[in-house]
Design a protein around this motif. Structure first.
Motif, PDB file in Angstrom:
ATOM      1  N   ASN A  47      -4.238   5.978   4.723  1.00 32.14           N
ATOM      2  CA  ASN A  47      -3.812   6.080   3.323  1.00 32.14           C
ATOM      3  C   ASN A  47      -2.705   7.119   3.185  1.00 32.14           C
ATOM      4  O   ASN A  47      -2.802   8.216   3.740  1.00 32.14           O
ATOM      5  CB  ASN A  47      -4.984   6.519   2.433  1.00 32.14           C
ATOM      6  N   THR A  48      -1.667   6.783   2.433  1.00 33.42           N
ATOM      7  CA  THR A  48      -0.611   7.752   2.140  1.00 33.42           C
ATOM      8  C   THR A  48       0.054   7.340   0.827  1.00 33.42           C
ATOM      9  O   THR A  48      -0.406   6.396   0.164  1.00 33.42           O
ATOM     10  CB  THR A  48       0.411   7.828   3.303  1.00 33.42           C
ATOM     11  N   THR A  49       1.092   8.034   0.440  1.00 30.65           N
ATOM     12  CA  THR A  49       1.802   7.697  -0.804  1.00 30.65           C
ATOM     13  C   THR A  49       3.309   7.663  -0.555  1.00 30.65           C
ATOM     14  O   THR A  49       3.803   8.246   0.420  1.00 30.65           O
ATOM     15  CB  THR A  49       1.522   8.733  -1.920  1.00 30.65           C
ATOM     16  N   THR A  50       4.012   6.989  -1.435  1.00 35.10           N
ATOM     17  CA  THR A  50       5.472   6.974  -1.376  1.00 35.10           C
ATOM     18  C   THR A  50       6.004   8.278  -1.962  1.00 35.10           C
ATOM     19  O   THR A  50       5.233   9.091  -2.498  1.00 35.10           O
ATOM     20  CB  THR A  50       6.045   5.799  -2.190  1.00 35.10           C
ATOM     21  N   ARG A  51       7.316   8.487  -1.893  1.00 36.87           N
ATOM     22  CA  ARG A  51       7.900   9.694  -2.489  1.00 36.87           C
ATOM     23  C   ARG A  51       7.658   9.756  -3.994  1.00 36.87           C
ATOM     24  O   ARG A  51       7.602  10.829  -4.585  1.00 36.87           O
ATOM     25  CB  ARG A  51       9.403   9.728  -2.213  1.00 36.87           C
ATOM     26  N   GLY A  52       7.524   8.572  -4.588  1.00 39.09           N
ATOM     27  CA  GLY A  52       7.272   8.521  -6.027  1.00 39.09           C
ATOM     28  C   GLY A  52       5.810   8.672  -6.389  1.00 39.09           C
ATOM     29  O   GLY A  52       5.450   8.603  -7.569  1.00 39.09           O
ATOM     30  N   GLY A  53       4.940   8.867  -5.388  1.00 44.58           N
ATOM     31  CA  GLY A  53       3.519   9.104  -5.664  1.00 44.58           C
ATOM     32  C   GLY A  53       2.662   7.850  -5.690  1.00 44.58           C
ATOM     33  O   GLY A  53       1.467   7.924  -5.971  1.00 44.58           O
ATOM     34  N   LYS A  54       3.254   6.674  -5.409  1.00 42.09           N
ATOM     35  CA  LYS A  54       2.470   5.433  -5.407  1.00 42.09           C
ATOM     36  C   LYS A  54       1.751   5.253  -4.063  1.00 42.09           C
ATOM     37  O   LYS A  54       2.220   5.722  -3.026  1.00 42.09           O
ATOM     38  CB  LYS A  54       3.382   4.235  -5.668  1.00 42.09           C
ATOM     39  N   TYR A  55       0.628   4.529  -4.104  1.00 40.14           N
ATOM     40  CA  TYR A  55      -0.150   4.310  -2.888  1.00 40.14           C
ATOM     41  C   TYR A  55       0.639   3.463  -1.886  1.00 40.14           C
ATOM     42  O   TYR A  55       1.335   2.514  -2.246  1.00 40.14           O
ATOM     43  CB  TYR A  55      -1.472   3.600  -3.207  1.00 40.14           C
ATOM     44  N   ARG A  56       0.489   3.820  -0.599  1.00 38.92           N
ATOM     45  CA  ARG A  56       1.055   3.010   0.480  1.00 38.92           C
ATOM     46  C   ARG A  56       0.145   3.103   1.694  1.00 38.92           C
ATOM     47  O   ARG A  56      -0.432   4.163   1.957  1.00 38.92           O
ATOM     48  CB  ARG A  56       2.467   3.499   0.846  1.00 38.92           C
ATOM     49  N   LEU A  57      -0.019   2.009   2.406  1.00 43.86           N
ATOM     50  CA  LEU A  57      -0.753   2.023   3.660  1.00 43.86           C
ATOM     51  C   LEU A  57       0.207   2.477   4.757  1.00 43.86           C
ATOM     52  O   LEU A  57       1.203   1.809   5.020  1.00 43.86           O
ATOM     53  CB  LEU A  57      -1.307   0.632   3.993  1.00 43.86           C
TER      54      LEU A  57
END
Length: 405
Positions: free
Chosen positions: A286-296
């Motif tokens: 689990n991680t997030t994009t620079r904009g704070g959205k979820y990303r795998l």
């Protein structure tokens, strides 16, 4: 069985690599090539009279990433030809029957398709839990009786099935000792991958699709690559229930879960945990994009990367007295192969770090071989930059490419 004839066997002979390891017969392609047409003609005559019996496969070992050794079975040259033709025929029979959830050893399907599928499913579906499972010694424990039943369900030619059975029970030559092969299908033979897929098609793929999925309240997704598989769930209690059922299912077909490698873990956009899991040499987290959205997140597995570094270092030691140009060309091939597999979206830093490690290790090796003193770094850089390409991403796993059935 009439498709296993002089024409198809000669075609298979032409496809064989010249420098493949030899089986118990000690015959390679150049040796067989001297009397190929005559040998193939005689082979077909023996097959028609049922006088052809496959020889035992020669056992060899290659290192695995965890420090253990993986056993391989190397067939005799003649057996390799027959297996190759029969495997091609089985692929034609089963490609229309296999489900979309299986990817390993199938045409136009790759590990990257699985990575893409996992990414898209966790990113867009109601996935909160992953069942990560591992079958203990799958290729060594395939039950011959069940496998032959599965094959007989789709293949009517009894003579064809008879020869598959002969391959299965041909035995294994370990050094000078002949061992029985009353179960399993040795990795290394041309026919083993398709037989493995047939077995797991009936044991797992159809079972999950027809018997398990319809009974679940939440969403669930299953994907398999060879004998490695994952099941993605919406609800934890259903993941636990399926895991319990899975143990019994595998036991029925003489298989067993490796419990130390089997677990249920939370992951997904609704589960902000720091858990991760490894699959096909990649780590998913689990991680997030620079904009704070979820990303795998997807990166190279640390375990695999460590093994690759150790293997590269050992290989460079052996190149100490070899020509520099030859070593650098081979190194460029290694780096290209690494980028082709691990160069997926979001994994640039990992492939760059491997590239830097090889650069440093190569500089050390060339320094050790220089009799006149240390190799100046600017000179090394000119050599490195001439032969070695920059690391780069090669595969887009963020955009979905649907499979055409």
């Amino acid at each position: 069985m009439h498709y296993v004839n002089e024409q198809t066997l000669m075609m298979e002979h032409r496809k064989q690599a010249k420098k493949k390891a030899t089986g118990v017969d000690g015959v390679d392609k150049p040796a067989y090539d001297e009397h190929a047409e005559e040998s193939v003609r005689e082979l077909v005559n023996r097959m028609k009279k049922f006088q052809y019996r496959p020889q035992a496969v020669r056992r060899a070992y290659i290192p695995k990433g965890n420090g253990k050794m993986r056993p391989l079975g190397i067939p005799a040259y003649e057996d390799r030809l027959v297996q190759g033709v029969m495997a091609g025929l089985l692929n034609e029979v089963y490609e229309v029957r296999f489900l979309d959830c299986s990817y390993g050893f199938r045409p136009k399907r790759s590990a990257h398709d699985v990575v893409r599928y996992i990414n898209q499913t966790i990113m867009t579906k109601k996935v909160n839990y992953v069942l990560e499972a591992d079958i203990k010694g799958f290729f060594d424990n395939v039950d011959h009786e069940w496998l032959m039943k599965f094959l007989a369900h789709d293949v009517q030619d009894k003579n064809f099935l008879r020869y598959i059975k002969r391959f299965l029970i041909a035995g294994i030559m370990e050094g000078t000792e002949l061992k029985d092969s009353d179960r399993g299908t040795p990795q290394g033979g041309q026919i083993s991958p398709i037989l493995a897929n047939v077995y797991l098609h009936y044991v797992l793929d159809l079972w999950f699709e027809k018997a398990i999925k319809p009974k679940l309240r939440g969403e669930a997704y299953y994907v398999r690559y060879a004998d490695d598989f994952l099941i993605l769930f919406q609800y934890e209690n259903e993941a636990q229930s399926v895991l319990n059922t899975l143990r019994g299912r595998l036991e029925k077909f003489s298989l067993e879960l490796a419990e130390e490698k089997t677990r249920i873990l939370p992951i997904g956009r609704f589960k902000g945990t720091k858990e991760d899991f490894d699959f096909l040499g990649f780590t998913f987290y689990n991680t997030t994009t620079r904009g704070g959205k979820y990303r795998l997140g997807i990166r190279s597995s640390k375990k695999k990367l460590k093994a690759k570094r150790q293997a590269a270092k050992a290989w460079l030691r052996k190149r100490l007295t070899k020509p520099v140009a030859e070593t650098m060309k081979l190194l460029a091939t290694i780096i290209r192969g690494h980028c082709n597999y691990y160069g997926v979206n979001g994994n640039f830093h990992a492939i760059q770090n491997f590239w830097k490690y090889l650069k440093y290790a190569t500089y050390q090796m060339l320094n050790r071989r220089d009799q006149k003193g240390k190799l100046k770094y600017p000179k090394f850089l000119r050599i490195w930059n001439y032969y070695i390409p920059e690391p780069h991403l090669t595969t887009d796993v963020w955009n979905w490419k649907p499979k055409v059935s």
